[in-house]
Scaffold this motif. Structure first.
Motif, PDB file in Angstrom:
ATOM      1  N   ILE A 121       0.836  -1.216   0.000  1.00  0.00           N
ATOM      2  CA  ILE A 121       0.000   0.000   0.000  1.00  0.00           C
ATOM      3  C   ILE A 121       0.866   1.260   0.000  1.00  0.00           C
ATOM      4  O   ILE A 121       0.699   2.144  -0.847  1.00  0.00           O
ATOM      5  CB  ILE A 121      -0.948   0.003   1.221  1.00  0.00           C
ATOM      6  N   ILE A 122       1.812   1.338   0.957  1.00  0.00           N
ATOM      7  CA  ILE A 122       2.651   2.541   1.046  1.00  0.00           C
ATOM      8  C   ILE A 122       3.600   2.619  -0.147  1.00  0.00           C
ATOM      9  O   ILE A 122       3.881   3.709  -0.659  1.00  0.00           O
ATOM     10  CB  ILE A 122       3.438   2.572   2.371  1.00  0.00           C
ATOM     11  N   GLY A 123       4.088   1.460  -0.624  1.00  0.00           N
ATOM     12  CA  GLY A 123       4.969   1.449  -1.796  1.00  0.00           C
ATOM     13  C   GLY A 123       4.260   1.977  -3.030  1.00  0.00           C
ATOM     14  O   GLY A 123       4.812   2.779  -3.786  1.00  0.00           O
ATOM     15  N   ALA A 124       3.007   1.540  -3.226  1.00  0.00           N
ATOM     16  CA  ALA A 124       2.225   2.006  -4.381  1.00  0.00           C
ATOM     17  C   ALA A 124       1.932   3.500  -4.274  1.00  0.00           C
ATOM     18  O   ALA A 124       2.028   4.245  -5.268  1.00  0.00           O
ATOM     19  CB  ALA A 124       0.926   1.211  -4.478  1.00  0.00           C
ATOM     20  N   LEU A 125       1.591   3.954  -3.061  1.00  0.00           N
ATOM     21  CA  LEU A 125       1.341   5.383  -2.853  1.00  0.00           C
ATOM     22  C   LEU A 125       2.612   6.199  -3.083  1.00  0.00           C
ATOM     23  O   LEU A 125       2.547   7.339  -3.576  1.00  0.00           O
ATOM     24  CB  LEU A 125       0.804   5.618  -1.439  1.00  0.00           C
ATOM     25  N   SER A 126       3.754   5.621  -2.750  1.00  0.00           N
ATOM     26  CA  SER A 126       5.033   6.317  -2.957  1.00  0.00           C
ATOM     27  C   SER A 126       5.289   6.529  -4.445  1.00  0.00           C
ATOM     28  O   SER A 126       5.725   7.607  -4.868  1.00  0.00           O
ATOM     29  CB  SER A 126       6.176   5.509  -2.330  1.00  0.00           C
ATOM     30  N   PHE A 127       5.029   5.490  -5.245  1.00  0.00           N
ATOM     31  CA  PHE A 127       5.171   5.625  -6.699  1.00  0.00           C
ATOM     32  C   PHE A 127       4.268   6.737  -7.225  1.00  0.00           C
ATOM     33  O   PHE A 127       4.638   7.486  -8.141  1.00  0.00           O
ATOM     34  CB  PHE A 127       4.801   4.303  -7.399  1.00  0.00           C
ATOM     35  N   LEU A 128       3.071   6.856  -6.615  1.00  0.00           N
ATOM     36  CA  LEU A 128       2.107   7.866  -7.065  1.00  0.00           C
ATOM     37  C   LEU A 128       2.529   9.268  -6.655  1.00  0.00           C
ATOM     38  O   LEU A 128       2.475  10.210  -7.473  1.00  0.00           O
ATOM     39  CB  LEU A 128       0.721   7.528  -6.483  1.00  0.00           C
ATOM     40  N   PHE A 129       2.966   9.438  -5.397  1.00  0.00           N
ATOM     41  CA  PHE A 129       3.212  10.772  -4.861  1.00  0.00           C
ATOM     42  C   PHE A 129       4.621  11.315  -5.131  1.00  0.00           C
ATOM     43  O   PHE A 129       4.825  12.526  -5.047  1.00  0.00           O
ATOM     44  CB  PHE A 129       2.933  10.794  -3.352  1.00  0.00           C
TER      45      PHE A 129
END
Length: 321
Positions: free
Chosen positions: A305-313
């Motif tokens: 979850i946090i890894g995917a959000l990191s790619f996004l942000f």
């Protein structure tokens, strides 16, 4: 062998092994064992899982903050937010392709903070060396905690105390001889072992060059204390493991840490490894595997979850770059 084929096998084999281990774990269990494992997982107390996840996130933040100390002597002051997101994106990448996360992490901080990739990647390697030393330290502490059980086990196998003493002295002498052979040998495998040992020493020496040595050491210990703590609190989610002392939990932690490197993010291997060690402490297989799946599943989910959000942000928060 074709280099492309070797690269492909390095990617696909760990994943295939993980899938096989999941299949083996399911098919080797009886219907009753599978039902019991599922029951343990679904009835797990969520407060301990949440506490474990929080500890995991804090450890990742601490790792991101510690990375800043390694880059400072090179003349780079990076944002904690970028450091954290690079770390988490790297964890996510490792679930797909083993060790690709380190490359992605270095490339990310190079893109958004202007740190040359070689320098960024060099600090990540130094970090890995320090973490290897910490794992060895945990293994040493585990052996101390479990020394009584170890000696009792050896005494069962070797009834003569004198023979046991001779065996221990022999093991020490063999270790000394092995170190001397490594030092003088030109064999490729032994050279790799020698280089690994020298790398560990260099990693320790590199700390002396840091501007904030105390802070770096503090965060290193904090990371590993949190790793063990997030592992320890999960024992309360399964009734059979709730009363285990720190010794068995450290032994299980070591097994789980090693299992994490055998497949993509420990998929399949982690629950089996933890269950195998817990079985030695009279914890039945369904309870042991439930423990492993609860811990692995919760930590992997938060990394995804946090890894995917990191790619996004990352690109959004660094528009100017």
């Amino acid at each position: 062998m074709n280099p492309k084929l070797i690269k492909f096998l390095k990617i696909i084999l760990p994943l295939a092994l993980g899938v096989f281990l999941i299949w083996y774990s399911i098919t080797s269990a009886t219907p009753e064992e599978r039902q019991k494992t599922l029951q343990y997982i679904t009835q797990a107390d969520p407060k301990w899982i949440i506490l474990s996840v929080i500890m995991g996130i804090i450890s990742h933040l601490s790792r991101a903050y510690r990375w800043k100390f390694l880059l400072e002597p090179l003349g780079y002051q990076i944002k904690l937010s970028n450091s954290f997101m690079a770390v988490m994106a790297g964890y996510l990448a490792n679930l797909g392709i083993p060790r690709s996360g380190e490359i992605l992490r270095g490339g990310t901080i190079s893109t958004y903070e202007g740190v040359p990739f070689k320098k960024a990647f060099g600090t990540i390697i130094s970090e890995r060396v320090i973490d290897s030393i910490m794992l060895l330290l945990v293994i040493g502490i585990t052996l101390i905690f479990q020394s009584q059980d170890l000696f009792l086990y050896l005494e069962e196998k070797i009834t003569n105390t004198f023979i046991l003493l001779i065996a221990l002295i022999g093991a020490i002498l063999l270790g000394i001889v092995f170190l001397r052979i490594i030092k003088k040998s030109s064999h490729p495998v032994l050279i790799k072992i020698k280089n690994f040992g020298e790398g560990l020493l260099e990693g320790v020496k590199s700390i002396s060059k840091l501007k904030q040595k105390s802070a770096f050491i503090f965060h290193t210990f904090l990371i590993w204390v949190l790793y063990i703590a997030m592992f320890y609190v999960i024992k309360f989610t399964v009734p059979e493991t709730a009363n285990l002392s720190i010794g068995p939990m450290l032994a299980t932690f070591v097994a789980g840490s090693i299992a994490m490197s055998t497949t993509n993010g420990g998929i399949g291997a982690f629950p089996i490894a933890t269950a195998a060690i817990l079985f030695l402490f009279n914890i039945e297989k369904p309870a042991g595997e439930a423990f492993g799946w609860i811990l692995w599943g919760s930590q992997t989910a938060i990394n995804v979850i946090i890894g995917a959000l990191s790619f996004l942000f990352l690109p959004i928060l660094n528009r100017e770059k």
